[in-house]
Design an enzyme around this catalytic site. Structure first.
Site, PDB file in Angstrom:
ATOM      1  N   LYS A   1       0.876  -1.180   0.000  1.00  0.00           N
ATOM      2  CA  LYS A   1       0.000   0.000   0.000  1.00  0.00           C
ATOM      3  C   LYS A   1       0.917   1.236   0.000  1.00  0.00           C
ATOM      4  O   LYS A   1       1.792   1.354   0.835  1.00  0.00           O
ATOM      5  CB  LYS A   1      -0.860  -0.025   1.273  1.00  0.00           C
ATOM      6  CG  LYS A   1      -2.028   0.894   1.282  1.00  0.00           C
ATOM      7  CD  LYS A   1      -3.025   0.493   2.386  1.00  0.00           C
ATOM      8  CE  LYS A   1      -4.338   1.234   2.225  1.00  0.00           C
ATOM      9  NZ  LYS A   1      -5.387   0.758   3.133  1.00  0.00           N
TER      10      LYS A   1
ATOM     11  N   ARG B   1     -25.593  -0.550   8.208  1.00  0.00           N
ATOM     12  CA  ARG B   1     -25.475  -2.016   8.088  1.00  0.00           C
ATOM     13  C   ARG B   1     -26.007  -2.724   9.315  1.00  0.00           C
ATOM     14  O   ARG B   1     -26.306  -3.906   9.291  1.00  0.00           O
ATOM     15  CB  ARG B   1     -24.007  -2.408   7.973  1.00  0.00           C
ATOM     16  CG  ARG B   1     -23.359  -2.011   6.740  1.00  0.00           C
ATOM     17  CD  ARG B   1     -22.379  -3.049   6.348  1.00  0.00           C
ATOM     18  NE  ARG B   1     -22.296  -3.024   4.894  1.00  0.00           N
ATOM     19  CZ  ARG B   1     -21.252  -3.435   4.233  1.00  0.00           C
ATOM     20  NH1 ARG B   1     -20.233  -3.928   4.899  1.00  0.00           N
ATOM     21  NH2 ARG B   1     -21.234  -3.380   2.938  1.00  0.00           N
TER      22      ARG B   1
ATOM     23  N   GLU C   1     -19.289  -4.162  11.153  1.00  0.00           N
ATOM     24  CA  GLU C   1     -20.203  -3.310  11.925  1.00  0.00           C
ATOM     25  C   GLU C   1     -21.322  -4.106  12.575  1.00  0.00           C
ATOM     26  O   GLU C   1     -21.721  -3.817  13.708  1.00  0.00           O
ATOM     27  CB  GLU C   1     -20.788  -2.239  11.001  1.00  0.00           C
ATOM     28  CG  GLU C   1     -19.799  -1.146  10.608  1.00  0.00           C
ATOM     29  CD  GLU C   1     -18.906  -1.525   9.435  1.00  0.00           C
ATOM     30  OE1 GLU C   1     -19.054  -2.641   8.904  1.00  0.00           O
ATOM     31  OE2 GLU C   1     -18.045  -0.720   9.052  1.00  0.00           O
TER      32      GLU C   1
HETATM   33  C1  LIG Z   1     -18.852  -1.041   5.628  1.00  0.00           C
HETATM   34  C2  LIG Z   1     -17.597  -0.204   5.601  1.00  0.00           C
HETATM   35  N1  LIG Z   1     -16.902  -0.034   6.730  1.00  0.00           N
HETATM   36  C3  LIG Z   1     -15.791   0.717   6.741  1.00  0.00           C
HETATM   37  C4  LIG Z   1     -15.346   1.321   5.585  1.00  0.00           C
HETATM   38  C5  LIG Z   1     -14.133   2.215   5.609  1.00  0.00           C
HETATM   39  N2  LIG Z   1     -13.040   1.644   4.794  1.00  0.00           N
HETATM   40  C6  LIG Z   1     -12.818   2.012   3.561  1.00  0.00           C
HETATM   41  S1  LIG Z   1     -11.530   1.261   2.871  1.00  0.00           S
HETATM   42  C7  LIG Z   1     -11.220   0.417   4.322  1.00  0.00           C
HETATM   43  C8  LIG Z   1     -10.055  -0.502   4.437  1.00  0.00           C
HETATM   44  C9  LIG Z   1     -10.025  -1.431   3.267  1.00  0.00           C
HETATM   45  O1  LIG Z   1      -8.891  -2.274   3.397  1.00  0.00           O
HETATM   46  P1  LIG Z   1      -8.630  -3.325   2.228  1.00  0.00           P
HETATM   47  O2  LIG Z   1      -9.891  -3.965   1.833  1.00  0.00           O
HETATM   48  O3  LIG Z   1      -7.540  -4.204   2.717  1.00  0.00           O
HETATM   49  O4  LIG Z   1      -8.162  -2.422   1.005  1.00  0.00           O
HETATM   50  P2  LIG Z   1      -6.829  -1.530   0.882  1.00  0.00           P
HETATM   51  O5  LIG Z   1      -7.237  -0.119   1.275  1.00  0.00           O
HETATM   52  O6  LIG Z   1      -5.824  -2.112   1.816  1.00  0.00           O
HETATM   53  O7  LIG Z   1      -6.433  -1.627  -0.546  1.00  0.00           O
HETATM   54  C10 LIG Z   1     -12.152   0.741   5.266  1.00  0.00           C
HETATM   55  C11 LIG Z   1     -12.181   0.198   6.655  1.00  0.00           C
HETATM   56  C12 LIG Z   1     -16.124   1.131   4.425  1.00  0.00           C
HETATM   57  N3  LIG Z   1     -15.775   1.725   3.257  1.00  0.00           N
HETATM   58  N4  LIG Z   1     -17.205   0.354   4.450  1.00  0.00           N
HETATM   59 MG   LIG Z   2      -5.514  -3.970   2.601  1.00  0.00          MG
END
Ligand SMILES: Cc1ncc(C[n+]2csc(CCOP(=O)(O)OP(=O)(O)O)c2C)c(N)n1
Ligand SMILES: [Mg+2]
Ligand SMILES: CC(=O)[C@@H](O)[C@H](O)COP(=O)(O)O
Length: 638
Positions: free
Chosen positions: A280, A392, A364
């Site tokens: 990342k 959710r 959630e």
């Molecule tokens: C239901 C929900 N909860 C929290 C979020 C906030 N959120 C957006 S991206 C993310 C992390 C995603 O991590 P990953 O799937 O590993 O993708 P990366 O950013 O590492 O590429 C979070 C917690 C969201 N978008 N949707």
């Molecule tokens: Mg990730």
């Protein structure tokens, strides 16, 4: 000099490129991302991590015939650059510009919109089954990050894949990060696979083959490496147990390897998952050193990564500081986040009360039931979940918390318009979805000090409660050292007396606009009462009665949709009191609000004092007539 990127108007342009050109393209995309997002702000870290993955996917597959579904889709900037939107990239997340997530209305290549996590696998499976039922042959490819697998819906989908389709390609983009470090057993499991040196060395060897000979032989080597590595790990792969053939882990930045592997995977007549290890923030040192900060942020310096220093504490920080103090005084207070320690500012709470801090991952629904369990054991859980993400957990709030009257506090950050993230993130529905739930109280502070009072009130309240507060900073009011408990359901009259010609309620973040409106009325010679409702539930019935029965007009302001919002609650109360008085509700209309700057969107959709004055014109003229005939606003009770 023309860049390769600037020549791409569709992914088809990639097909004729050499590996040298594709590698050059990856470098150009990284530079374009870093410089562009430095100006607009956005999710730079996640997108730097998927440059090669996205290029390889578009090189091997053919959107829009084939479909890409990205989980959250905050990491779809590269996809947008390769699908004819490079010339618009500097408008991303800007008013009227590209959306920061995939959006079906924005491009035929955006096969599925998102913004919330955990949706990609279910959507992809639905599309795969739809394809199969229609006799289609196109490919469906879901890209999901490692943290997406901390979400229950992802596993609900995995549970169904093998039984429902023969052809689905899942790409696990594993960078070991959510917004913060990824959490839980699944994160540990992926980590073990990725760090297993046997895997890595086997794959380096395989990668070497691919680079030299390419084609079928290389794919054979890759497959053999997998078998051997799997044997070495000696643990059934979680995906294999779901009937999904696992491939990997492979280097998610090795373009030749990715292309060969995707070519191989598209020939498979079975559901497959490719475990790609990525970085990342790759290619931008500040993002590599600050993966949490550079997950998503405002504009930054394109070399140093420096961002503008904050000049005022945000509501999130006030929340976290207040909760830390409450927890210091009360050892039953616990804090829960669903993978958002940064956004909710609970990472300020964590070092002070590490044993009473819980990051449950992107989960959630689980967070709310987990809070219910803690409450059963006598704890006071503060569940910090953005208003939009708490959507959710509606059933868990009803079934697990409110029905059992458990003292859980829902702290709904981003309550109101969220701005640049747009419709998937605006917190505009929580009054509507919570107001109908028995036993639950709902509060909305006008400033930072009142947020602290509401948190204290919630802590003392022996039942479920919800507090919404907006993204970013408030009016900058100093927070008292010791918060005070508010009387549940009691509004605060800021000015005016019963009998005022116009009664104005300013809820939460819209109080400032309500005050401007009151100023305009007073300048026009009207007598006005201004009230801070504090509670969307219960509404202060006695206050509505006392002020409503003799006035000529009631006006409510809220940063929430009108349908079922606070204004609706006042309307219902006036009806119950049999008070017939003209009423104007100022709030968001029954439509999804696009991304943009808060002030501009409020002006566009009429959430301003000026727009309210225009809407109230008729009622105000009638009041003037009454006054001319020396008639008091008649007692409006039927
Ligand atoms: C239901 C929900 N909860 C929290 C979020 C906030 N959120 C957006 S991206 C993310 C992390 C995603 O991590 P990953 O799937 O590993 O993708 P990366 O950013 O590492 O590429 C979070 C917690 C969201 N978008 N949707
Ligand atoms: Mg990730
Ligand atoms: C993609 C996602 O859901 C989060 O990164 C979100 O964009 C964070 O929002 P804030 O910037 O309001 O914390």
């Amino acid at each position: 000099m023309d860049t390769i990127l600037s020549t791409i108007t569709s992914p088809a342009d990639l097909k004729s490129m050499s590996m040298v050109q594709l590698t050059q393209l990856a470098e150009e995309i990284r530079e374009r991302l870093i410089l562009g997002v430095a100006k607009t702000g956005g999710h730079i870290g996640p997108n730097l991590g998927v440059v090669e993955l996205t290029i390889a996917m578009h090189y091997v597959f053919d959107t829009p015939t084939d479909s890409f579904i990205f989980d959250v889709s905050h990491q779809a900037y590269v996809h947008k650059l390769l699908t004819g939107r490079e010339h618009l990239f500097d408008t991303i997340r800007q008013p009227g510009g590209l959306n920061g997530f995939m959006l079906r209305t924005e491009s035929e290549h955006d096969s599925y919109g998102a913004g919330h996590a955990g949706t990609a696998l279910s959507a992809a499976l639905g599309m795969a089954v739809g394809r199969d039922l229609a006799g289609g042959t196109e490919h469906i490819v879901a890209l999901a990050g490692d943290a997406a697998f901390t979400n229950g819906i992802s596993f609900e989908a995995l549970n169904n894949v093998a039984a429902q389709t023969k052809r689905l390609i899942i790409v696990l983009n594993d960078n070991e990060w959510s917004i913060d470090k990824n959490v839980g057993a699944i994160a540990e499991y992926f980590h073990k696979i990725a760090m297993n040196s046997t895997y890595v060395s086997l794959h380096d060897a395989a990668a070497g083959f691919v680079e030299k000979i390419g084609g079928k032989a290389a794919r054979h080597v890759v497959r053999r490496a997998e078998e051997a590595a799997k044997g070495l790990v000696g643990r059934g792969m979680i995906f294999e147990e779901f009937g999904i053939s696992y491939f990997g882990p492979i280097d998610g930045h090795n373009l030749p390897m990715l292309i060969e592997t995707f070519k191989f995977l598209k020939t498979q007549n079975k559901p497959v998952v490719l475990h790609a290890i990525t970085q990342k923030g790759r290619g931008f040192q500040p993002a590599l050193e600050g993966q949490k900060k550079f997950h998503g942020l405002g504009p930054y310096h394109p070399e140093t990564g420096e961002t503008k220093p904050a000049i005022q504490k945000t509501y999130s920080e006030i929340f976290a500081e207040t909760l830390t103090k409450l927890a210091t005084a009360n050892d039953k207070v616990v804090a829960i986040t669903a993978a958002m320690p940064n956004g909710t500012a609970l990472d300020l709470f964590r070092p002070v009360h590490p044993t009473r801090y819980f990051d449950v991952g992107i989960a959630e629904e689980h967070a709310v039931i987990f809070a219910a369990g803690l409450a059963i054991k006598g704890f006071k859980p503060f569940c910090a979940i953005y208003s939009t993400f708490l959507q959710r957990s509606f059933d868990q709030i009803v079934h697990d918390v409110a029905l059992q009257k458990l003292p859980v506090v829902f702290c709904m950050d981003r309550g109101g318009l969220s701005g640049d993230d747009g419709p998937t993130h605006h917190g505009l529905f929580d009054i509507s979805y919570l107001r109908g739930v028995p036993n639950l109280i709902h509060m909305d502070p006008v400033d930072e000090d009142e947020l602290a009072d509401m948190m204290y009130t919630a802590m003392l309240h022996d039942g479920p409660s919800a507090i919404r507060y907006p993204r970013g900073t408030g009016p900058g009011v100093r927070v008292k050292e010791q918060p005070v408990a508010l009387e549940i359901g009691k509004a605060k009259v800021l000015k005016g007396r019963p009998g005022a010609e116009v009664v104005v309620f300013g809820l939460g973040a819209m109080m400032a606009e309500a005050e401007r409106f009151v100023g305009m009325l007073e300048a026009g010679g009207f007598s006005v009462a201004l009230i801070n409702p504090r509670f969307a539930k219960p509404v202060d019935r006695e206050c509505v009665d006392r002020y409503g029965v003799e006035c000529g007009l009631v006006v409510t302001f809220e940063d929430h949709v009108l349908a079922g919002g606070f204004g609706s609650a006042v309307l219902e109360t006036l009806n119950e009191l049999q008070i017939d008085v003209p009423m104007v509700r100022v709030g968001w209309p029954d439509e999804f609000i696009e991304h943009g700057k808060v002030e501009a969107l409020r002006a566009k959709y009429g959430l301003t004092a000026e727009a309210a004055a225009e809407t109230c014109r008729g009622a105000l003229e009638e009041i003037v007539e009454w006054r001319a005939e020396n008639r008091r606003p008649h007692l409006s009770r039927r």
